[in-house]
Design an enzyme around this catalytic site. Structure first.
Site, mmCIF file in Angstrom:
data_model
loop_
_atom_site.group_PDB
_atom_site.id
_atom_site.type_symbol
_atom_site.label_atom_id
_atom_site.label_comp_id
_atom_site.label_asym_id
_atom_site.label_seq_id
_atom_site.Cartn_x
_atom_site.Cartn_y
_atom_site.Cartn_z
ATOM 1 N N SER A 41 43.928 -31.235 -39.280
ATOM 2 C CA SER A 41 42.652 -31.926 -39.088
ATOM 3 C C SER A 41 41.492 -30.981 -39.386
ATOM 4 O O SER A 41 41.676 -29.780 -39.567
ATOM 5 C CB SER A 41 42.528 -32.453 -37.649
ATOM 6 O OG SER A 41 42.217 -31.387 -36.765
ATOM 7 N N SER A 43 38.959 -30.158 -37.384
ATOM 8 C CA SER A 43 38.227 -29.753 -36.175
ATOM 9 C C SER A 43 37.828 -28.282 -36.161
ATOM 10 O O SER A 43 36.947 -27.883 -35.411
ATOM 11 C CB SER A 43 39.046 -30.072 -34.923
ATOM 12 O OG SER A 43 40.170 -29.217 -34.825
ATOM 13 N N LYS A 104 42.103 -24.327 -31.335
ATOM 14 C CA LYS A 104 40.660 -24.270 -31.084
ATOM 15 C C LYS A 104 40.267 -22.807 -30.868
ATOM 16 O O LYS A 104 41.108 -21.917 -30.829
ATOM 17 C CB LYS A 104 40.272 -25.078 -29.837
ATOM 18 C CG LYS A 104 40.762 -26.520 -29.817
ATOM 19 C CD LYS A 104 40.075 -27.398 -30.840
ATOM 20 C CE LYS A 104 40.656 -28.818 -30.802
ATOM 21 N NZ LYS A 104 40.103 -29.658 -31.894
ATOM 22 N N SER A 195 35.361 -32.540 -33.051
ATOM 23 C CA SER A 195 36.442 -31.806 -32.415
ATOM 24 C C SER A 195 36.706 -32.355 -31.022
ATOM 25 O O SER A 195 35.817 -32.366 -30.162
ATOM 26 C CB SER A 195 36.090 -30.314 -32.318
ATOM 27 O OG SER A 195 37.070 -29.614 -31.575
#
Length: 247
Positions: A41, A43, A104, A195
């Site tokens: 993704s 994010s 993250k 995100s």
């Protein structure tokens, strides 16, 4: 004739042993040292792009049950534990569903106060330094045709990285104050408006959910190219990202 059959069987068994040893070695390396992951993704754009293949350092923070295949419930917490640093890019198990891996950046350590006000990140009531750093345009499915403003952020420990701020007035540009509990961490994506992270449904991440620190991009394919589409590699390989460190 019998001697030939025995020789063939012996050779076959030797090949089987080599394959078993190679598989065991691969499992040990994947479990203890480095594990490959694919970025699915956007994010973490612009730091990590869809189609990046990365190695995650699994001994960086020690080991929990999530370091092992199938996460057997053999022990609680972490063994050989060491503390992550603010700014590390971390793969962890999604707290509401530990079967899922998320990636993250670590923003808040235990005891920290974290808040976003008018797109500015505050850690312990101190604004994180943020300066314009050009624009970014994604490829493939995330290419909207628009250039997205890039901002260079510098944390209090000197770690700096680029973030995206496509919509300055999005719902995650103004948040409540989060106080990180003991044994937990606060994570945010570098693509701040796109995100799902600790500001939303991820919540605080328990220490035992950490899998490892993202260390190296070892391969990268752009324009939503599948790894199996080998014939598309020459036109879509991101040569400048291969063997690039994750910062």
């Amino acid at each position: 004739m019998a001697e030939k059959i025995e020789t063939k069987q012996s050779g076959l068994w030797e090949n089987v042993k080599v394959i078993i040893q190679a598989l065991l070695l691969a499992v040990v390396i994947r479990t203890v040292f480095f594990q490959p992951f694919t970025i699915p993704s956007g994010s973490m754009m612009p730091t990590l792009l869809v189609g990046d293949y990365i190695f995650v350092n699994k001994f960086a923070y020690g080991y929990s049950k999530y370091s092992l295949p199938f996460a057997p419930d053999l022990f609680e917490g972490r063994i050989f534990a060491s503390e992550p640093e603010r700014g590390d890019v971390i793969v962890f198990r999604f707290p509401p569903n530990p079967d899922l891996d998320y990636i993250k950046r670590l923003i808040g350590l235990p005891g920290d106060k974290v808040q976003v006000r008018d797109s500015i990140l505050y850690v312990n009531n101190k604004a994180v330094q943020r300066v314009p750093d050009g624009v970014f345009r994604a490829d493939g499915q995330y290419n909207t045709g628009d250039d997205v403003p890039v901002f260079r952020e510098t944390l209090d420990n000197g770690v700096n990285f680029d973030t995206l701020d496509q919509f300055p007035d999005s719902s995650t540009d103004n948040t409540r104050e989060f106080i990180v509990p003991a044994g937990h961490y606060f994570m945010m994506g570098d693509n701040r408006d796109n995100s799902a992270d600790s500001r939303l449904d991820v919540g605080f991440v328990p220490a035992q959910n950490l899998v490892g620190r993202a260390s190296l991009i070892f391969f990268s394919l752009g324009n939503s190219t599948s790894f199996l589409e080998v014939w598309k590699w020459p036109a879509n390989l991101r040569y400048d990202r291969i063997f690039k460190g994750v910062e």
